[in-house]
Scaffold this active site. Structure first.
Site, PDB file in Angstrom:
ATOM      1  N   HIS A   5       4.357 -48.635  22.306  1.00  0.00           N
ATOM      2  CA  HIS A   5       3.098 -47.984  21.964  1.00  0.00           C
ATOM      3  C   HIS A   5       2.448 -48.634  20.756  1.00  0.00           C
ATOM      4  CE1 HIS A   5       5.917 -45.611  19.376  1.00  0.00           C
ATOM      5  NE2 HIS A   5       4.924 -45.692  18.510  1.00  0.00           N
ATOM      6  N   ARG A   9      -4.185 -43.779  13.427  1.00  0.00           N
ATOM      7  CA  ARG A   9      -4.420 -42.512  12.733  1.00  0.00           C
ATOM      8  C   ARG A   9      -5.815 -42.008  13.086  1.00  0.00           C
ATOM      9  NH1 ARG A   9      -1.357 -45.638   9.291  1.00  0.00           N
ATOM     10  NH2 ARG A   9       0.558 -44.600   8.630  1.00  0.00           N
ATOM     11  N   GLU A  56      -0.337 -43.936  20.552  1.00  0.00           N
ATOM     12  CA  GLU A  56       0.120 -42.781  19.781  1.00  0.00           C
ATOM     13  C   GLU A  56      -0.984 -42.421  18.796  1.00  0.00           C
ATOM     14  OE1 GLU A  56       3.155 -41.853  16.111  1.00  0.00           O
ATOM     15  OE2 GLU A  56       3.654 -43.494  17.466  1.00  0.00           O
ATOM     16  N   ASN A  60      -2.633 -36.612  10.412  1.00  0.00           N
ATOM     17  CA  ASN A  60      -1.982 -36.148   9.191  1.00  0.00           C
ATOM     18  C   ASN A  60      -2.772 -34.966   8.657  1.00  0.00           C
ATOM     19  OD1 ASN A  60       0.172 -38.217   8.737  1.00  0.00           O
ATOM     20  ND2 ASN A  60      -1.590 -39.552   8.865  1.00  0.00           N
ATOM     21  N   HIS A  74      -8.668 -54.576  18.017  1.00  0.00           N
ATOM     22  CA  HIS A  74      -9.122 -53.636  19.029  1.00  0.00           C
ATOM     23  C   HIS A  74      -8.008 -53.346  20.028  1.00  0.00           C
ATOM     24  CE1 HIS A  74     -10.002 -57.658  20.744  1.00  0.00           C
ATOM     25  NE2 HIS A  74      -9.552 -57.095  21.857  1.00  0.00           N
ATOM     26  N   GLU A 122     -12.001 -52.813  23.721  1.00  0.00           N
ATOM     27  CA  GLU A 122     -12.591 -53.850  24.574  1.00  0.00           C
ATOM     28  C   GLU A 122     -12.331 -53.487  26.022  1.00  0.00           C
ATOM     29  OE1 GLU A 122     -12.473 -58.687  25.154  1.00  0.00           O
ATOM     30  OE2 GLU A 122     -10.701 -57.692  24.339  1.00  0.00           O
TER      31      GLU A 122
END
Length: 126
Positions: A5, A9, A56, A60, A74, A122
């Site tokens: 993965h 954030r 993922e 936070n 990207h 993209e």
């Protein structure tokens, strides 16, 4: 070794999950809260398990903005209908930041869209 993965954030987890599932058609595989660590993780993929390549999304607690920096480039997704994919992004309120067309110095047809956090995605015509 196997690619698992890429973690990014996000500012608003629900908004980001909505973009990746409803706009880009990914599957939400899991969403798990870690209150002691003050974060929530969501895994999304075009596959059905976390053994498939995933994104993922990490939220936070209390953090509502990030500097994207200049090292990350990207995420790339393949599509058979790049114009239709761009139109769907636009219709769903997303941003198309580069219309479909040949890449510079090449013939591959690409476009760029932006997720709610400003990450570039993209699209590559297959």
């Amino acid at each position: 070794m196997k690619y698992l993965h890429t973690m990014i954030r996000v500012n608003n987890l629900d908004e980001s999950i909505n973009f990746y599932t409803k706009v880009l058609g990914m599957n939400l595989l899991s969403k798990e809260d870690y209150p002691d660590g003050e974060f929530t993780l969501a895994f999304l993929s075009y596959g059905k398990t976390k053994q498939d390549p995933c994104i993922e999304l990490t939220y936070n607690y209390g953090k509502h903005s990030y500097e994207l920096g200049n090292a990350f480039g990207h995420i790339a997704l393949g599509t058979e209908d790049i114009k239709g994919a761009c139109e769907k992004v636009r219709t769903m309120g997303g941003k198309v930041v580069r219309e479909p067309g040949p890449m510079k110095h090449g013939t591959t047809v690409i476009a760029f869209v932006e997720d709610p956090n400003g990450y570039k995605i993209e699209l590559i015509q297959h």
